[in-house]
Design an enzyme around this catalytic site. Structure first.
Site, short mmCIF file in Angstrom:
data_model
loop_
_atom_site.label_atom_id
_atom_site.label_comp_id
_atom_site.label_asym_id
_atom_site.label_seq_id
_atom_site.Cartn_x
_atom_site.Cartn_y
_atom_site.Cartn_z
N HIS A 336 0.81 -1.22 0.00
CA HIS A 336 0.00 0.00 0.00
C HIS A 336 0.84 1.27 0.00
CE1 HIS A 336 -3.47 -2.57 0.93
NE2 HIS A 336 -4.18 -1.57 0.45
N GLY A 337 2.04 1.21 0.56
CA GLY A 337 2.88 2.41 0.56
C GLY A 337 4.23 2.15 1.17
#
Lengths: 496, 380
Positions: A336-337
């Site tokens: 996701h990041g």
């Protein structure tokens, strides 16, 4: 290019739709691929080379893996193919994160930091990389033959409705649909409805919720206190859902307009009774991807190595589950990041899932639904703070505000002053929309119409369709006006 | 719900395509969206970008801006939406407008909020740095035989807190500006003119700030002017302040000010303004020396303005200013043989080259409250 931009809605989309209708069937797919590359280029022209590179690489590897009959050689090429795909993702997405943390590590030994040139992140690389891995594994497992038409593979990896934010459909689902995409009025109409619904979720609901959430999250030092911090957190929680599910609805709707049926990605996630339940309803195509390609293979591989029934008094299946789930959610968070907040976000879900396998967790799941839902929503909310915060310190500060351990410089902010009429209306709609309330009402209306007379003949049926048309038009126009309203850029200093 | 008939699905498809194609149709048929300036937004609209392979990455965003700016009836639709939906139905300011709706129709810039609430604060070191910077500037000009006077116009919320939105919070401690002012007032070397008390006192006699604009009006400007000129008169007795009785403020109406403009409702709101008419008006336009604006300055025509009065007994002045001084100008320029106004885009530079050429007796430095910190950026 964003689905909610004026260029997309009123220039790109009509041109591509008309082009798709008008070009001969043999040229439809090249036309769609060209449109997809232009769409992708809008986010950075030079990044198109990354997408094209991914298409070419996976095309060649797919052909190679498909032709090899020896298991050993296939294994070598599939591993190499996956490594190259993941390497691309690591280089573009994680270089800065790895550089920063490596430099922190070597600074302990008083070594000079390394400096890496800034690498920009191509849009949607996480999504098309996972799609590419799915394709290679699908060919390797002989679920589908290798794709011989590079345009078809290009469309699977880079088709504009899904290239930026999914859904991450399996290749075996899309492959039959690639054969002959064509206009179908019924499918097109359902696509329009779904697209309009997604646009409304994203623009009409998520935007005002996001404005309030941003306003609160971006001012942690001023007039915040605990109730306002909770309001910000809940607004953000709703915003994330409506923004992402809205985008997915738009992608699914667009797919239908071009004759594709993409998988569903959300199934009322905020009604979940447990975190386990939540991950079967939230970003479904990602969670099933992780289940099939990370959790199950990893659990299987370590189960072969752990031969005893118990280790340290813990049953081996629990150990395998805990190890596999933590690895899966570590990857999930990192996907996701590229930040520690995302890693902790993933691990938090991992630990909660392990907790749900304990005796207390099982009791909680079997207990009253309301307690299960409250527990689930509470931890999802807590997790979203990590997702929203730029760094760990900001997240901890925000938790402190929420639980009353600290407050802003001027903590007398009035809760009600954050609630304008639009926010209140959208908040109510958003909360209701998280439940099955609207769906149930819709089903009842349809059942009532069928009861009243045969669809197609009764006045009620025509009235229903005309009302649907009017509603869709209203939603589209309302969304358009909201988008336009957001483009106001008046210059304040105008009297010199 | 479908019975197999394709009538309604086709209607859906046609309706959707019609919605998508309407802007193109309007643009093609009417073809009247090629204007270059948005009067409502007070800015130049984006130009159609030219694609160049070597600068391809910048093309999409430039084209996005161009397409968005030239969207058919964009301004009319935004204004209609702002007025009828955002304001009337939702009672909120439009997104990204940076405007907060206060009580009784007063609008406030949300960017000024931290200065009012004191959430934008600097430590004692920074405040002392600001103090020393101003002190050094006073000494520097004095060495050249020039007196420097300083004033900080307060933001609207400081003078009219009663009209602020209810969630604005006054700090228990003083704000940054109040702290800086306290330090400056203690330093007898610095001729600092604190205009805030006079404005707070005078507001009972009439409105001093615009309701729909960030700035004070000419009445507010006059009050500030009077404080400034009285301070200057102590050092330059030949200066004769324009008395209140010698000015008539003629009311007139204008479309809403810069805050209404940012909300897209300027045309639907009115601002009552006051044109000052002086009993005796002596100041005339003077010849500009043609001082060169910095190359990055976006409004070179506004860089320099000159006014002259045919009275050799009066001193000469250079004013380094921002937009707040505009409302003081009609009165201020009456008191000087030559007044040179310099607007250097909120940089508040020393402008020593120009000062040397103009050889003024006085320099006035006017810095609106939120820009005070710019003073130390100039030197450090």
């Amino acid at each position: 290019m964003l689905f909610t931009s004026l260029v997309f809605l009123f220039l790109f989309l009509p041109v591509v739709l008309l082009g798709f209708l008008l070009v001969p069937s043999g040229l439809k797919k090249p036309f769609l691929l060209l449109a997809s590359l232009i769409f992708y280029a809008w986010g950075g022209v030079s990044f198109v080379s990354v997408l094209i590179g991914s298409i070419l690489l996976n095309y060649l590897f797919g052909i190679l893996i498909g032709r090899l009959s020896t298991q050993r050689f296939r294994k070598f090429w599939i591993v190499l193919g996956i490594i190259l795909n993941i390497l691309g993702l690591v280089i573009f997405k994680y270089t800065a994160f790895l550089e920063t943390n490596f430099n922190i590590l070597i600074s302990v030994f008083k070594l000079n930091p390394i400096v890496v040139n800034t690498v920009f992140l191509p849009l949607g690389i996480s999504f098309f990389t996972f799609r590419a891995v799915t394709y290679l594994l699908s060919v390797n497992r002989k679920e589908t033959p290798a794709q011989k038409n590079i345009i078809d593979l290009g469309l699977y990896l880079g088709f504009f409705p899904v290239v930026i934010a999914g859904p991450i459909d399996r290749y075996k689902i899309i492959e039959p649909q690639l054969a002959n995409p064509r206009f179908d009025a019924v499918l097109f109409a359902s696509g329009v409805r779904r697209f309009a619904l997604g646009l409304a979720k994203k623009v009409i609901i998520a935007l005002p919720l996001g404005e309030t959430a941003d306003y609160i999250f971006n001012n942690p030092g001023s007039s915040l206190n605990a109730p306002i911090a909770w309001l910000g957190a809940i607004s953000y929680m709703l915003q994330v859902y409506y923004d992402f599910s809205g985008y997915t609805d738009m992608a699914i709707g667009l797919g239908r307009m071009f004759g594709f049926r993409f998988s569903e990605n959300f199934n009322f996630p905020y009604t979940s009774r447990s975190i386990r339940d939540f991950w079967t309803r939230w970003h479904i195509t990602l969670s099933t991807w992780l289940r099939d390609y990370v959790f199950l293979p990893f659990a299987y591989s370590i189960s072969r190595k752990l031969t005893q029934e118990k280790y340290f008094g813990i049953r081996v299946d629990n150990i395998i589950y805990a190890a596999a789930i933590l690895l899966t959610f570590l990857i999930c968070g990192f996907w996701h990041g590229a930040a520690w907040t995302f890693i902790i976000w993933g691990l938090l879900f991992g630990f909660l899932l392990i907790f749900e396998r304990t005796r207390i967790g099982k009791k909680l799941n079997k207990g009253p639904a309301i307690i299960g839902r409250f527990y689930t929503l509470f931890f999802i909310l807590i997790a979203w703070i990590l997702f929203r915060s730029g760094d760990l310190k900001s997240a901890i500060d925000y938790y402190s505000l929420m639980f009353g351990f600290k407050h802003g410089i001027a903590p007398g902010g009035k809760f009600l002053s954050y609630l304008n009429r639009e926010f209140i209306l959208m908040f109510i709609l958003a909360v209701a929309g998280c439940t099955k309330l609207f769906d149930m009402a819709w089903d009842k209306i349809q059942a009532w119409i069928i009861q009243k007379g045969k669809p197609g003949n009764s006045i009620v049926y025509h009235l229903y369709n005309i009302m649907s048309l009017a509603f869709i038009l209203f939603v589209l126009l309302y969304s358009q006006m909201t988008i336009l309203s957001n483009t106001l850029k008046a210059f304040i200093y105008f009297r010199f | 719900m479908n019975n197999g008939s394709k009538t309604y699905p086709l209607l859906f498809a046609i309706l959707f395509m019609a919605w998508l194609l309407t802007p193109w149709f309007l643009d093609t048929i009417t073809g009247k969206f090629e204007k270059s300036i948005s009067k409502r937004e007070n800015r130049a609209l984006s130009k159609r970008p030219v694609f160049h392979p070597l600068a391809a990455d910048s093309f999409p965003s430039a084209y996005d801006n161009f397409y968005t700016d030239r969207f058919p009836y964009r301004e009319e639709l935004i204004n209609w939406w702002s007025r009828n939906i955002n304001i009337c139905v939702y009672r909120k300011s439009p997104p990204h407008s940076d405007v907060d709706i206060g009580r009784e129709g007063w609008l406030f810039s949300s960017t000024e909020r931290p200065y009012y609430e004191g959430t934008k604060m600097y430590g004692p070191d920074t405040i002392e740095l600001i103090h020393q910077t101003i002190r050094n500037r006073v000494i520097f000009y004095k060495a050249g035989g020039i007196r420097l006077y300083i004033l900080f116009p307060p933001v609207k919320g400081q003078v009219y807190p009663e009209y602020l939105p209810p969630d604005y919070i006054r700090p228990t401690d003083s704000t940054l500006t109040e702290k800086v002012i306290a330090v400056l007032l203690k330093d007898t070397l610095i001729p600092f003119v604190n205009v805030t008390p006079a404005l707070l006192k005078a507001k009972s006699k009439g409105r001093l700030y615009s309701k729909t604009d960030t700035h004070w009006n000419t009445k507010g400007g006059y009050e500030a002017y009077f404080q400034l000129i009285c301070r200057i008169k102590k050092d330059f007795p030949s200066v004769k302040p324009v008395e209140r009785k010698d000015v008539a403020f003629i009311p007139y109406k204008l479309p809403g000010g810069n805050l209404a403009l940012k909300m897209g409702i300027s045309e639907y709101t009115t601002e009552e303004c006051f044109k000052p008419v002086l009993k005796v008006q002596r100041a005339r336009d003077g010849k500009k020396a043609g001082h060169k604006a910095p190359p990055w300055f976006h409004a070179p025509d506004d860089f320099e303005h000159v006014k002259v009065v045919a009275d050799s007994s009066l001193p000469k002045v250079v004013v380094i200013r921002d937009s707040f001084f505009i409302q003081m100008m009609p009165f201020f320029e009456e008191n000087f043989r030559k007044t040179v106004y310099l607007f250097d885009a909120w940089m508040y530079e020393l402008n020593w080259d120009i000062i040397q050429k103009e050889k003024p007796d006085i320099v006035v430095l006017e810095v609106v409250d939120p820009n005070i910190k710019s003073l130390i950026h100039v030197y450090h």
